[in-house]
Design a protein around this motif. Structure first.
Motif, short mmCIF file in Angstrom:
data_model
loop_
_atom_site.label_atom_id
_atom_site.label_comp_id
_atom_site.label_asym_id
_atom_site.label_seq_id
_atom_site.Cartn_x
_atom_site.Cartn_y
_atom_site.Cartn_z
N GLY A 3 0.85 -1.19 0.00
CA GLY A 3 0.00 0.00 0.00
C GLY A 3 0.89 1.24 0.00
N TRP A 4 0.31 2.38 -0.44
CA TRP A 4 1.09 3.61 -0.64
C TRP A 4 1.65 4.18 0.65
N ASP A 5 0.77 4.49 1.60
CA ASP A 5 1.24 5.12 2.84
C ASP A 5 2.20 4.23 3.63
N ILE A 23 8.92 1.20 -5.14
CA ILE A 23 8.73 1.43 -6.59
C ILE A 23 7.24 1.36 -6.85
N ALA A 24 6.67 2.46 -7.34
CA ALA A 24 5.21 2.52 -7.50
C ALA A 24 4.84 3.67 -8.43
N GLY A 25 5.60 3.85 -9.49
CA GLY A 25 5.37 4.99 -10.37
C GLY A 25 5.48 6.27 -9.56
N ILE A 26 6.46 6.33 -8.68
CA ILE A 26 6.59 7.44 -7.74
C ILE A 26 7.28 8.63 -8.40
N THR A 27 6.58 9.74 -8.45
CA THR A 27 7.12 10.95 -9.07
C THR A 27 8.19 11.59 -8.20
N ILE A 28 9.28 11.94 -8.85
CA ILE A 28 10.36 12.66 -8.17
C ILE A 28 9.92 14.11 -8.01
N ASP A 58 9.48 18.20 -2.71
CA ASP A 58 8.93 17.92 -1.39
C ASP A 58 9.39 16.54 -0.89
N ARG A 59 9.22 15.54 -1.73
CA ARG A 59 9.62 14.18 -1.34
C ARG A 59 11.13 14.06 -1.19
N LYS A 60 11.85 14.83 -1.99
CA LYS A 60 13.32 14.76 -1.94
C LYS A 60 13.88 15.25 -0.60
N VAL A 82 -9.06 11.40 -6.59
CA VAL A 82 -7.61 11.25 -6.72
C VAL A 82 -7.13 10.19 -5.74
N GLN A 83 -5.94 9.65 -5.98
CA GLN A 83 -5.35 8.78 -4.96
C GLN A 83 -4.66 9.67 -3.94
N ASN A 84 -4.93 9.40 -2.67
CA ASN A 84 -4.39 10.22 -1.59
C ASN A 84 -2.85 10.27 -1.63
N GLY A 85 -2.32 11.46 -1.49
CA GLY A 85 -0.87 11.63 -1.39
C GLY A 85 -0.13 11.58 -2.71
N THR A 86 -0.86 11.61 -3.81
CA THR A 86 -0.20 11.52 -5.11
C THR A 86 -0.15 12.88 -5.80
N THR A 87 0.58 12.93 -6.91
CA THR A 87 0.68 14.17 -7.67
C THR A 87 -0.65 14.51 -8.35
N GLY A 88 -1.54 13.52 -8.49
CA GLY A 88 -2.89 13.78 -9.00
C GLY A 88 -3.64 14.68 -8.01
N THR A 143 -6.24 3.91 -2.58
CA THR A 143 -5.54 3.26 -3.69
C THR A 143 -6.00 3.88 -5.02
N SER A 144 -5.23 3.62 -6.04
CA SER A 144 -5.57 4.09 -7.38
C SER A 144 -6.88 3.42 -7.84
N ALA A 145 -7.03 2.13 -7.55
CA ALA A 145 -8.23 1.38 -7.95
C ALA A 145 -9.49 1.97 -7.33
N THR A 158 -5.18 11.28 -12.69
CA THR A 158 -4.10 10.32 -12.41
C THR A 158 -3.08 10.32 -13.53
N ASP A 159 -2.04 9.53 -13.39
CA ASP A 159 -0.95 9.49 -14.37
C ASP A 159 -1.44 8.98 -15.74
N ASN A 160 -0.93 9.58 -16.81
CA ASN A 160 -1.47 9.31 -18.16
C ASN A 160 -1.43 7.83 -18.56
N PRO A 210 4.87 17.85 -16.96
CA PRO A 210 5.57 16.55 -17.02
C PRO A 210 6.26 16.22 -15.70
N GLU A 211 6.30 14.94 -15.39
CA GLU A 211 6.94 14.46 -14.15
C GLU A 211 7.81 13.26 -14.54
N TYR A 212 8.73 12.90 -13.63
CA TYR A 212 9.53 11.71 -13.86
C TYR A 212 9.40 10.77 -12.67
N TYR A 213 9.35 9.48 -12.97
CA TYR A 213 9.32 8.48 -11.90
C TYR A 213 10.75 8.13 -11.49
N GLY A 214 10.92 7.85 -10.20
CA GLY A 214 12.21 7.38 -9.69
C GLY A 214 11.99 6.26 -8.70
N1 ARG Z 1 3.05 9.36 -9.91
C1 ARG Z 1 2.13 9.70 -8.89
C2 ARG Z 1 2.84 10.12 -7.65
O1 ARG Z 1 3.97 9.80 -7.46
C3 ARG Z 1 1.15 8.58 -8.59
C4 ARG Z 1 1.76 7.32 -8.16
C5 ARG Z 1 0.76 6.30 -7.68
N2 ARG Z 1 1.30 5.00 -7.64
C6 ARG Z 1 0.65 3.89 -7.26
N3 ARG Z 1 1.29 2.75 -7.36
N4 ARG Z 1 -0.58 3.94 -6.83
O2 ARG Z 1 2.30 10.76 -6.80
#
Ligand code: ARG
Length: 272
Positions: A84-86, A101-106, A109-111, A148-154, A174-176, A192-194, A220-224
């Protein structure tokens, strides 16, 4: 003279064979000696296809294939769990998880709390709405209920447009769950992410949904790959990621999940 030569050649030949076979054996031994390879614990939020999703009880997706390849190049094994995300974020902070690893945008703030690998994927937020929606861009979402999914860039993108504690922005764990809210009519749109938005629409032709993009209001964002602050893994994984980008493995994985060639050079030029 002639005799000595034959003998020397023979002795040399035998020693060569001996050395070569010894080398071969050595390599095989280290290859199968898994006990010396450290297994890192990895957290994710696996309702984010095509990056990570549950498939027959296992976390699967682009991120999984990529992390496996990068970890292997760095000399590690990985054990990926759908935390889970949190809990993933918290686990990395308290040291119970080595990698996220979860499509996490760099982002900045997170850095301040975490370390990120170099970028491995370019993304941008996108809108998902019902097929007959009149929404044409992000500004059109004004006054409409947004999931939106909580805590995400969305969430951040929606809040930037309509204000932080805006009552119209519903945050899901969750995204779902954010997509479910759209299906139930609890929200009119999901941000959400494209690649995830496109995958959801493609995989759910019966749900009467469509995507709306907006390259003006979203950036645009980048995942790391996420690490605890100061982790020694960052340098090792950055090097391994470059190996995987250079040796064609990244391209292979990208093509498997997206069906097209990636622009590896653009990705590499995004490295700072
Ligand atoms: N890229 C967005 C972010 O970092 C959304 C990531 C959500 N990832 C996930 N596995 N639900 O905030």
């Amino acid at each position: 003279m002639k005799k000595i030569n034959v003998k020397t050649v023979f002795v040399l030949l035998i020693s060569c064979i001996f050395i070569l076979s010894a080398c071969g054996q050595g390599a095989k031994e280290t290859g199968s000696n898994s006990s010396s390879v450290k297994t890192l614990s990895v957290g994710t939020e696996a309702t984010f296809a095509p990056f990570e999703f549950m498939d027959k009880g296992k976390v699967s997706g682009f991120d999984v294939d990529l992390l496996n390849a990068v970890a292997k190049a760095a000399g590690y094994k990985v054990d990926i769990k759908n935390t889970g995300w949190d809990p993933m974020m918290a686990g990395i902070q308290n040291g119970s998880i080595d990698i996220g690893i979860a499509g996490i945008t760099i982002n900045k703030d997170r850095k301040s709390t975490y370390d990120f690998s170099n970028p491995y994927f370019e993304s941008i937020n996108m809108i998902v709405v019902g097929k007959d929606s009149t929404v044409e861009n992000a500004k059109d979402l004004k006054g409409k209920k947004i999931g939106v999914q909580n805590g995400t860039t969305g969430q951040m993108a929606a809040e930037k447009l309509f204000g932080k504690n805006n009552k119209n922005i519903s945050k899901y764990e969750t995204s779902a769950m954010s997509f479910m809210a759209l299906e139930n009519g609890d929200v009119e749109a999901v941000v959400t992410d494209n690649a995830v938005a496109n995958e959801y629409v493609k995989k759910n032709p019966d749900k009467n949904v469509k995507t709306v993009d907006d390259k003006t209001n979203f950036s645009p964002e980048y995942y790391g790959i996420l690490f605890p602050k100061g982790s020694e893994l960052k340098a090792k994984f950055d090097k391994a990621l470059n190996d995987v980008l250079d040796n064609g493995t990244y391209t292979e994985i990208y093509k498997k999940w997206f069906g097209v060639e990636p622009d590896v050079e653009v990705l590499k030029s995004a490295q700072k």
